[in-house]
Design an enzyme around this catalytic site. Structure first.
Site, PDB file in Angstrom:
ATOM      1  N   GLU A  88      61.923 -25.116  77.538  1.00 55.77           N
ATOM      2  CA  GLU A  88      61.882 -25.773  78.853  1.00 55.77           C
ATOM      3  C   GLU A  88      62.224 -24.826  79.996  1.00 55.77           C
ATOM      4  O   GLU A  88      63.054 -23.935  79.830  1.00 55.77           O
ATOM      5  CB  GLU A  88      62.913 -26.911  78.885  1.00 55.77           C
ATOM      6  CG  GLU A  88      62.348 -28.297  78.708  1.00 55.77           C
ATOM      7  CD  GLU A  88      61.462 -28.771  79.852  1.00 55.77           C
ATOM      8  OE1 GLU A  88      61.438 -28.155  80.921  1.00 55.77           O
ATOM      9  OE2 GLU A  88      60.775 -29.782  79.655  1.00 55.77           O
ATOM     10  N   ASP A  89      61.598 -25.064  81.157  1.00 57.19           N
ATOM     11  CA  ASP A  89      61.942 -24.269  82.348  1.00 57.19           C
ATOM     12  C   ASP A  89      62.621 -25.128  83.407  1.00 57.19           C
ATOM     13  O   ASP A  89      62.891 -24.629  84.503  1.00 57.19           O
ATOM     14  CB  ASP A  89      60.682 -23.647  82.970  1.00 57.19           C
ATOM     15  CG  ASP A  89      59.839 -24.689  83.666  1.00 57.19           C
ATOM     16  OD1 ASP A  89      59.626 -25.775  83.074  1.00 57.19           O
ATOM     17  OD2 ASP A  89      59.403 -24.456  84.806  1.00 57.19           O
TER      18      ASP A  89
ATOM     19  N   THR B 226      51.697 -22.985  86.199  1.00 54.80           N
ATOM     20  CA  THR B 226      51.138 -23.999  87.097  1.00 54.80           C
ATOM     21  C   THR B 226      52.221 -24.560  88.007  1.00 54.80           C
ATOM     22  O   THR B 226      51.919 -25.265  88.965  1.00 54.80           O
ATOM     23  CB  THR B 226      50.486 -25.137  86.285  1.00 54.80           C
ATOM     24  OG1 THR B 226      51.262 -25.337  85.114  1.00 54.80           O
ATOM     25  CG2 THR B 226      49.067 -24.797  85.911  1.00 54.80           C
TER      26      THR B 226
ATOM     27  N   LYS C 112      61.232 -37.221  82.243  1.00 52.82           N
ATOM     28  CA  LYS C 112      62.417 -36.390  82.029  1.00 52.82           C
ATOM     29  C   LYS C 112      63.380 -36.613  83.213  1.00 52.82           C
ATOM     30  O   LYS C 112      62.882 -36.805  84.323  1.00 52.82           O
ATOM     31  CB  LYS C 112      62.019 -34.897  81.969  1.00 52.82           C
ATOM     32  CG  LYS C 112      61.063 -34.567  80.845  1.00 52.82           C
ATOM     33  CD  LYS C 112      60.510 -33.144  81.012  1.00 52.82           C
ATOM     34  CE  LYS C 112      59.405 -32.868  80.008  1.00 52.82           C
ATOM     35  NZ  LYS C 112      58.756 -31.556  80.174  1.00 52.82           N
TER      36      LYS C 112
ATOM     37  N   LYS D 232      61.009 -29.820  89.311  1.00 55.88           N
ATOM     38  CA  LYS D 232      60.371 -29.274  88.105  1.00 55.88           C
ATOM     39  C   LYS D 232      60.577 -30.233  86.938  1.00 55.88           C
ATOM     40  O   LYS D 232      61.703 -30.689  86.695  1.00 55.88           O
ATOM     41  CB  LYS D 232      60.963 -27.909  87.757  1.00 55.88           C
ATOM     42  CG  LYS D 232      60.390 -26.795  88.617  1.00 55.88           C
ATOM     43  CD  LYS D 232      60.841 -25.443  88.122  1.00 55.88           C
ATOM     44  CE  LYS D 232      60.330 -24.339  89.031  1.00 55.88           C
ATOM     45  NZ  LYS D 232      60.981 -23.060  88.743  1.00 55.88           N
TER      46      LYS D 232
ATOM     47  N   ASP E  21      57.362 -27.463  76.610  1.00 55.01           N
ATOM     48  CA  ASP E  21      57.005 -27.929  77.936  1.00 55.01           C
ATOM     49  C   ASP E  21      55.775 -27.085  78.336  1.00 55.01           C
ATOM     50  O   ASP E  21      55.535 -26.030  77.737  1.00 55.01           O
ATOM     51  CB  ASP E  21      58.186 -27.661  78.872  1.00 55.01           C
ATOM     52  CG  ASP E  21      57.850 -27.935  80.310  1.00 55.01           C
ATOM     53  OD1 ASP E  21      57.404 -29.046  80.594  1.00 55.01           O
ATOM     54  OD2 ASP E  21      58.025 -27.021  81.138  1.00 55.01           O
ATOM     55  N   LEU E  22      55.012 -27.542  79.317  1.00 57.11           N
ATOM     56  CA  LEU E  22      53.811 -26.778  79.682  1.00 57.11           C
ATOM     57  C   LEU E  22      54.022 -25.930  80.949  1.00 57.11           C
ATOM     58  O   LEU E  22      54.079 -24.699  80.886  1.00 57.11           O
ATOM     59  CB  LEU E  22      52.634 -27.748  79.883  1.00 57.11           C
ATOM     60  CG  LEU E  22      51.315 -27.104  80.283  1.00 57.11           C
ATOM     61  CD1 LEU E  22      50.777 -26.197  79.192  1.00 57.11           C
ATOM     62  CD2 LEU E  22      50.274 -28.184  80.615  1.00 57.11           C
ATOM     63  N   ASP E  23      54.176 -26.638  82.085  1.00 55.76           N
ATOM     64  CA  ASP E  23      54.294 -25.946  83.370  1.00 55.76           C
ATOM     65  C   ASP E  23      55.564 -25.106  83.414  1.00 55.76           C
ATOM     66  O   ASP E  23      56.665 -25.641  83.286  1.00 55.76           O
ATOM     67  CB  ASP E  23      54.344 -26.958  84.521  1.00 55.76           C
ATOM     68  CG  ASP E  23      53.053 -27.755  84.631  1.00 55.76           C
ATOM     69  OD1 ASP E  23      51.998 -27.155  84.497  1.00 55.76           O
ATOM     70  OD2 ASP E  23      53.122 -28.973  84.841  1.00 55.76           O
TER      71      ASP E  23
ATOM     72  N   SER F 272      55.171 -32.556  77.816  1.00 52.88           N
ATOM     73  CA  SER F 272      55.021 -32.282  79.249  1.00 52.88           C
ATOM     74  C   SER F 272      55.021 -33.573  80.059  1.00 52.88           C
ATOM     75  O   SER F 272      54.516 -34.595  79.598  1.00 52.88           O
ATOM     76  CB  SER F 272      53.698 -31.531  79.469  1.00 52.88           C
ATOM     77  OG  SER F 272      53.377 -31.503  80.840  1.00 52.88           O
ATOM     78  N   ALA F 273      55.541 -33.498  81.281  1.00 54.45           N
ATOM     79  CA  ALA F 273      55.519 -34.653  82.182  1.00 54.45           C
ATOM     80  C   ALA F 273      54.143 -34.808  82.834  1.00 54.45           C
ATOM     81  O   ALA F 273      53.858 -35.829  83.451  1.00 54.45           O
ATOM     82  CB  ALA F 273      56.569 -34.468  83.266  1.00 54.45           C
TER      83      ALA F 273
HETATM   84  P1  B16 Z   1      51.098 -34.237  87.096  1.00 61.25           P
HETATM   85  P2  B16 Z   1      55.948 -30.060  82.800  1.00 61.25           P
HETATM   86  C1  B16 Z   1      55.526 -31.346  85.125  1.00 61.25           C
HETATM   87  O1  B16 Z   1      55.035 -30.640  84.006  1.00 61.25           O
HETATM   88  C2  B16 Z   1      55.746 -30.417  86.299  1.00 61.25           C
HETATM   89  O2  B16 Z   1      56.827 -29.532  86.032  1.00 61.25           O
HETATM   90  C3  B16 Z   1      56.058 -31.204  87.541  1.00 61.25           C
HETATM   91  O3  B16 Z   1      56.173 -30.337  88.637  1.00 61.25           O
HETATM   92  C4  B16 Z   1      54.939 -32.224  87.802  1.00 61.25           C
HETATM   93  O4  B16 Z   1      55.237 -33.030  88.923  1.00 61.25           O
HETATM   94  C5  B16 Z   1      54.804 -33.100  86.555  1.00 61.25           C
HETATM   95  O5  B16 Z   1      54.523 -32.294  85.427  1.00 61.25           O
HETATM   96  C6  B16 Z   1      53.717 -34.153  86.707  1.00 61.25           C
HETATM   97  O6  B16 Z   1      52.489 -33.510  86.763  1.00 61.25           O
HETATM   98  O7  B16 Z   1      51.141 -34.617  88.534  1.00 61.25           O
HETATM   99  O8  B16 Z   1      50.088 -33.196  86.740  1.00 61.25           O
HETATM  100  O9  B16 Z   1      51.017 -35.458  86.198  1.00 61.25           O
HETATM  101  O10 B16 Z   1      56.817 -28.993  83.390  1.00 61.25           O
HETATM  102  O11 B16 Z   1      56.741 -31.234  82.258  1.00 61.25           O
HETATM  103  O12 B16 Z   1      54.920 -29.521  81.828  1.00 61.25           O
HETATM  104 MG    MG Z   2      58.114 -27.213  83.151  1.00 58.21          MG
END
Ligand code: B16
Ligand code: MG
Length: 214
Positions: A168-169, A16, A144, A44, A8-10, A113-114
């Site tokens: 994952e966080d 971030t 997710k 998240k 996962d990224l964030d 990542s989402a």
């Molecule tokens: P964006 P991850 C997710 O990233 C974030 O945890 C989540 O807070 C955010 O809304 C989502 O990406 C969408 O991000 O608006 O930049 O497309 O944790 O799956 O890496």
């Molecule tokens: Mg995350």
């Protein structure tokens, strides 16, 4: 046997998550509500559309389709402003080193990542070339906790789910890993995440240790 790590990224590679939090809090306040840490925890790993749906529900605001679209764009612009100065020093402790060690050991690496902004964030961190596959919010239909993002990651690496370990966080992300049939490492509280193994940051462990553990 584990042959690939899916990250996962964030909140795992870079913090971030705090920028997403601030941008969503601005949206909530604009809609006349507040935004607590507990609510943020629920968002998240959740994609942009589903996150905004939750916020509209929590604030009980009346939002038509046009406003919904505008709020998504506004949130993203706030988020982009916050990450504009991001660089390699903003990676979470030990994360880049862990990725480099993983790469040098020949373990395959994918991003799951989402976030639709994930490719840009990887570029700013200078680590794009370490990834054999990048699956993000632009490549999936289901967010997710649906397992699509990780199943696509495994598939792109040419691996079976049982050969992948997810980092994952988020609660939603750990659920996605479980539904994909993959083992998981939670970055954060064991009680909250319910992953197979937990650390406060990825730098607290090593690829070698994880290969022997799983
Ligand atoms: P964006 P991850 C997710 O990233 C974030 O945890 C989540 O807070 C955010 O809304 C989502 O990406 C969408 O991000 O608006 O930049 O497309 O944790 O799956 O890496
Ligand atoms: Mg995350």
């Amino acid at each position: 046997m584990i042959k690939g790590f899916l990250f996962d990224l964030d909140g795992v590679i870079v913090d971030t998550a705090v920028f997403h939090f601030r941008a969503w809090r601005k949206v909530s306040r604009k809609l006349g509500g507040d935004f607590t840490e507990a609510q943020n925890e629920q968002l998240k790993g959740i994609n942009r559309v589903d996150s905004l749906k939750k916020i509209v529900e929590w604030t009980k605001a009346e939002v038509d389709d046009l406003q919904f679209q505008a709020l998504q764009e506004q949130k993203n612009q706030w988020y982009l402003d916050l990450v504009s100065g991001l660089g390699p020093n903003d990676a979470l402790p030990g994360a880049i080193n862990f990725l480099r060690q993983t790469h040098s050991k020949g373990i395959l690496i994918a991003l799951g990542s989402a976030s639709k902004n994930a490719p840009m964030v990887l570029k700013k961190l200078g680590i794009t070339e370490l990834f054999g596959a990048i699956i993000d919010g632009n490549n999936v239909i289901n967010g997710k906790p649906h397992p699509e993002v990780f199943l696509k990651g495994a598939n792109s690496l040419g691996l079976k789910p049982s050969e992948c370990l997810v980092f994952e966080d988020s609660i939603a992300g750990v659920k996605a890993a479980k539904q994909a049939g993959m083992a998981s490492v939670g970055i954060g509280e064991a009680e909250t995440l319910q992953a197979d193994l937990h650390f406060n940051s990825i730098g607290e462990t090593t690829p070698e240790y994880l290969l022997t553990h799983f």
